[in-house]
Design a protein around this motif. Structure first.
Motif, PDB file in Angstrom:
ATOM      1  N   LYS A 154      86.456  22.851 -32.063  1.00 58.04           N
ATOM      2  CA  LYS A 154      87.215  24.063 -32.343  1.00 58.04           C
ATOM      3  C   LYS A 154      86.912  25.228 -31.413  1.00 58.04           C
ATOM      4  O   LYS A 154      87.193  26.388 -31.725  1.00 58.04           O
ATOM      5  N   GLN A 212      91.876  25.666 -29.335  1.00 61.08           N
ATOM      6  CA  GLN A 212      92.886  25.303 -30.326  1.00 61.08           C
ATOM      7  C   GLN A 212      93.877  24.336 -29.697  1.00 61.08           C
ATOM      8  O   GLN A 212      94.318  24.541 -28.562  1.00 61.08           O
ATOM      9  N   GLU A 241      87.643  27.897 -37.482  1.00 67.06           N
ATOM     10  CA  GLU A 241      86.767  28.417 -36.441  1.00 67.06           C
ATOM     11  C   GLU A 241      85.485  27.579 -36.355  1.00 67.06           C
ATOM     12  O   GLU A 241      85.079  26.947 -37.343  1.00 67.06           O
ATOM     13  N   ASP A 299      82.887  28.006 -39.078  1.00 69.92           N
ATOM     14  CA  ASP A 299      83.296  27.483 -40.380  1.00 69.92           C
ATOM     15  C   ASP A 299      83.103  25.978 -40.472  1.00 69.92           C
ATOM     16  O   ASP A 299      82.684  25.462 -41.511  1.00 69.92           O
TER      17      ASP A 299
END
Length: 249
Positions: free
Chosen positions: A52, A55, A72, A75
């Motif tokens: 990530k 994108q 993200e 995360d």
């Protein structure tokens, strides 16, 4: 085996240039899966998409049954998918113990631990020592990271990564720039930590790939060229042609 990480139709375009095209990738739980290919094959772009840091233009990425396509990096790290980088990322002026302890503090999800006293942070020391021991750095526990050899810095980085309790490690060229004795040490370390974790790695050293990998995905010009164990992909005519062609380009 269950699938931990799956990419479907993964594509990345840069102003008309297609760096990764319709990649379908499945990483099985408890395996070491290598992503290889000649220079310019799209390995790094694909790796950055999966972790990530880029994108995708199109496609879908699923980790442990959860769609992470638009999430993200921080995360997905919290979900248990953690990556390393080609350049060793340690705190040079902190000791080995302190570097791992920083990672343990990060698990708390707070930003104020850096302002706490050394004594108050000692609660993490025993756990940190365990991770240091796991990567074979116990004798360097109180050495500054800057004093370590390059290979031992990479081992320290892996220890800090393990302190985040990842279910899956993504290693970006873990052997890059290493002397042979360090390659052997880190190879043994990766095999050891993979016993109860899943690993996806990008690696140029084909002898390391042959020794460690359960499954290999070969990329060329942004597309999957072949997939299987080393014995199968190393004999595939299209793989041989891709590597020989790249050497003589």
């Amino acid at each position: 085996m269950s699938i931990v990480l799956e990419a479907t139709g993964l594509t990345k375009e840069f102003k008309g240039f297609v760096a990764v095209k319709d990649v379908n990738l499945r990483v099985e739980e408890g395996t070491i899966h290598a992503l290889i290919g000649p220079n310019g094959a799209g390995k790094t772009t694909c790796f950055n998409l999966l972790t990530k840091f880029l994108q995708p233009t199109r496609g879908k990425i699923v980790f442990e049954g959860r769609d992470i396509t638009r999430m993200e990096p921080a995360d997905i790290a919290k979900l248990g998918m953690v990556r390393s980088f080609q350049i060793s990322a340690v705190f040079p002026d902190l000791t080995v113990l302190q570097n791992v302890r920083v990672a343990l503090q990060r698990r708390r999800g707070e930003s104020f631990d850096f302002w706490r006293s050394e004594k108050s942070l000692s609660q993490y020391d025993d756990l940190a020592r365990g991770y240091v021991d796991e990567v074979g750095l116990s004798e360097f526990l109180h050495h500054r990271a800057a004093e370590l050899s390059y290979g031992r810095k990479r081992a320290l980085e892996i220890a800090a990564t393990l302190a985040l309790e990842p279910q899956m490690l993504l290693l970006d060229e873990p052997m890059a720039g290493m002397a042979q004795q360090d390659v052997e040490r880190i190879s043994a370390l990766i095999r050891r930590v993979a016993k109860d974790r899943t690993i996806l790695m990008v690696e140029h050293n084909l002898s390391v790939v042959a020794d460690l990998s359960d499954k290999i995905t070969v990329l060329a010009r942004g597309e999957i060229l072949a997939e299987g164990d080393y014995a199968a992909v190393s004999k595939a005519p299209e793989v041989i042609e891709a590597y020989i062609g790249a050497e003589h380009a």
